[in-house]
Design an enzyme around this catalytic site. Structure first.
Site, short mmCIF file in Angstrom:
data_model
loop_
_atom_site.label_atom_id
_atom_site.label_comp_id
_atom_site.label_asym_id
_atom_site.label_seq_id
_atom_site.Cartn_x
_atom_site.Cartn_y
_atom_site.Cartn_z
N GLU A 289 1.00 -1.46 0.27
CA GLU A 289 -0.13 0.05 -0.29
C GLU A 289 0.13 0.76 -0.17
OE1 GLU A 289 -2.91 2.89 0.01
OE2 GLU A 289 -3.83 0.70 0.30
N THR A 329 -5.24 1.88 -5.40
CA THR A 329 -5.28 0.36 -5.29
C THR A 329 -5.28 -0.38 -6.36
OG1 THR A 329 -4.72 0.90 -2.25
CG2 THR A 329 -5.30 -1.42 -3.62
N HIS A 514 0.86 2.18 -5.66
CA HIS A 514 0.50 3.14 -6.20
C HIS A 514 1.40 4.41 -4.96
CE1 HIS A 514 -2.14 4.42 -3.23
NE2 HIS A 514 -2.54 3.41 -3.27
#
Length: 652
Positions: A289, A329, A514
């Site tokens: 994440e 995500t 990301h």
């Protein structure tokens, strides 16, 4: 306030409300100017245009907010004005609306803090997944203080209306039919005008993205995103003939070791390796994440918050110049499972008809792998379970249910309470999800099944909480702490994995979904798409640092090449290590589509617009340059063909 004409006295409260909303909206806009003063354009003309454009969209917003009130005020008979029922309805709905709007203004501040943008499709998604969002708010902010503050401000504004006799005048003034029509008809006309002729992207007048975002009205933007979550490429973007588009892409994807099928509108091909395929290796794939490249010491960070990952960069296949395809995500998941450029609108992970697609799982399944998806929260969020379950993965998540749907034939397994040491709004901590994966991998090894285990982490997400005592940054205090904890959890994973009998035959792949931030003053903030990626535990002679510019979609084709596998492919990604690999990155938002080659950046926008820039890596700025039509056609081809294949169910 200027005294209202007696014949319009019935509408006094609505006028006070409208003026209050417009003033507060402009105050919020000025607040955003102060917030981004280093990056926003404060040129007098730009400043005034931002405020005037914002006022225009605020007028449209307040019309939509008040139209039902105006309808009520216009149809209630004069004899009922000031009655008990009239007072109850007006007091209740005025108070409720003011409370909701004050809360919304606070929400806009927190949303800007996180995304540096007005409400968009992310806010729409958050409205759907209320459990995670409400829990996140409770854990990130002092909710009693927040609600108490909103309530106090609501009472203060209502008292201001009361002191100005807005309620008294509204309950005592009668209105003639002519007066009612003179208010109702222009309101309806204005609402229809905004509904049919004004689009939210018309607020994007400036080359400075911050000015354009500040020009918007948050509520108007929210409902615009709600209405436009999916966008057909050919309806919104510059297109070319499909034969030409597929011809360009087939040429770009061509390789000596691949053979295309004979279908025109297809990129399906068989990829063969000149060397015999290596023995099947287990693969543990970790999608981290919000792991920006800028967090790593390897890329210049001075805070030492990723010591383990920085050490891995020295003993792995490390991608130094790789870019995420998106800012969420689900975009990262789409890129690493389908190896496809980001199609406009919502990610394929969240769209209908996204089952039984040809994914990397299909490649593993063809080699008899056991494929599993691990997520520490409830996989209902962002449609993850439906997507992964519908594409061949068994599910391990924290959801309370055991059934996905009748159409999805897969196994869903809960992460049990006794397997959890720490949990926040988004799910169990990274150590817990890694431990669950290790436990499942042990069973897979015992059953002599090669495995592909896909793990999605959650700890590096607001409220940035994690188990105490693990690192030297207190839980819940900063993003840097969450990053350092994730790094700690990864180190602990490898320490435990090295004791397993299956470790020597297992490759670990680590990549970000990301960046932690994606917003900047330009149309696309290129630096905030730069992410790290690692392939760990291959033979030592294969370790290297890859400096070629590439994309998330290239990760699996590169690994399959390192495995010397023969496989079928519908992937837009290529093997980065191939001698003739052409450097490029594909990225975007849900509305902007980008092709970058070295420092050249082409951006496609809806309304069939395009712009060509030169990117300065030193200051992360974009400078417009003359249009290059062959570059433009290539950019169009990447996105037009990807959209065509999914829309026409040719990725099944």
């Amino acid at each position: 306030m200027k005294k209202l004409s007696p014949k319009y006295g019935r509408y006094s409260l609505l006028l006070h409300f409208a003026i209050w909303f417009l003033i507060l909206s402009q105050c919020l806009r000025i607040c955003f100017f102060v917030w981004q003063y280093n990056e926003v354009s404060l040129n007098v003309i730009d400043f005034l245009r931002t405020l005037i454009t914002g006022l225009f969209f605020d007028l449209g917003t307040v019309v939509f907010i008040t139209i039902f009130g105006i309808l009520y005020y216009s149809i209630i008979p004069n004899k009922w004005i000031g009655s008990v029922l009239d007072k109850i309805l007006i007091y209740f709905f005025t108070s409720l609306t003011v409370f909701v709007l004050v809360f919304t203004f606070f929400a806009e501040l927190t949303f800007w803090d996180e995304f540096k943008t007005r409400f968009n499709f992310i806010a729409v998604d958050y409205l759907i997944y209320t459990h995670e969002v409400v829990a996140n708010i409770k854990q990130s902010y002092p909710l009693p203080v927040l609600i108490g503050g909103v309530l106090l401000l609501t009472l203060a504004f209502l008292f201001l209306f009361y002191k100005n006799k807005a309620f008294t005048t509204t309950f005592n003034a009668k209105a003639s039919l002519k007066t009612r029509l003179s208010v109702l008809l222009p309101t309806v006309f204005t609402a229809l005008f905004f509904a049919f002729f004004i689009t939210n992207n018309q607020a994007e007048w400036s080359s400075n993205r911050y000015n354009s975002e500040i020009s918007k009205s948050g509520i108007y933007s929210f409902f615009a995103a709600f209405r436009n979550n999916q966008m057909k490429y050919v309806d919104f973007y510059t297109s070319i003939d499909n034969n030409k588009a597929f011809g360009i892409i087939k040429k770009k994807l061509a390789a000596p070791n691949s053979v295309y099928s004979k279908k025109n509108y297809s990129i399906h091909r068989k990829i063969t390796d000149s060397l015999p395929s290596l023995k099947n290796k287990n693969v543990v794939f970790i999608l981290v994440e919000s792991l920006s490249g800028s967090f790593l010491k390897e890329f210049g960070n001075k805070e030492n918050i990723t010591p383990f990952l920085d050490s891995l960069a020295q003993k792995s296949v490390f991608f130094e110049n790789l870019y995420a395809t998106g800012t969420r995500t689900v975009r990262g998941m789409e890129a690493v499972t389908l190896c496809i450029p980001p199609t406009p609108g919502q990610s394929i992970v969240k769209r209908p008809n996204n089952q039984n697609l040809y994914t990397v799982c299909s490649v593993f399944k063809s080699r008899k792998y056991d494929c599993d998806f691990f997520y520490g929260g409830d996989g209902y969020f962002d449609n993850m379970n439906a997507y992964f379950g519908g594409n061949g993965f068994n599910i391990y998540d924290r959801g309370r249910g055991s059934v996905l749907s009748d159409e999805i034939k897969t196994v869903r397994n809960n992460i049990n309470d006794d397997e959890v040491t720490f949990e926040n709004a988004w799910g169990v901590c990274d150590e817990d999800i890694f431990n669950k994966m290790l436990k499942v991998a042990d069973v897979q090894y015992k059953n002599k099944k090669p495995f592909f285990n896909f793990v999605m982490t959650t700890s590096n997400h607001r409220p940035y909480t994690y188990p105490s005592g693990k690192i030297d940054i207190p839980s819940g205090t900063s993003r840097e702490g969450a990053v350092k904890y994730t790094d700690f959890a990864l180190k602990a994973l490898f320490k435990k994995a090295k004791t397993k009998p299956w470790f020597k035959n297992t490759v670990f792949v680590i990549i970000a979904d990301h960046c932690a931030s994606s917003a900047g003053k330009d149309e696309i903030d290129v630096a905030n798409y730069h992410i790290p990626a690692f392939i760990v535990n291959l033979p030592q002679e294969q370790n290297q640092k890859i400096t070629r510019q590439c994309s998330q979609i290239d990760l699996w084709p590169t690994l399959f090449s390192l495995f010397q596998w023969n496989y079928e492919s519908d992937f837009f990604g290529k093997n980065v290590l191939a001698p003739k690999f052409e450097e490029r990155a594909l990225m975007g938002t849900y509305r902007k589509l980008v092709l970058m080659k070295k420092e050249k950046v082409m951006i496609l926008s809806d309304q069939k617009k395009q712009a060509f820039y030169s990117w300065n890596k030193q200051d992360n700025s974009l400078t417009k340059i003359p249009m290059n039509h062959s570059f433009l056609e290539e950019t169009i081809s990447w996105y037009q063909t990807a959209d065509y294949l999914f829309t026409n169910k040719l990725l099944k």
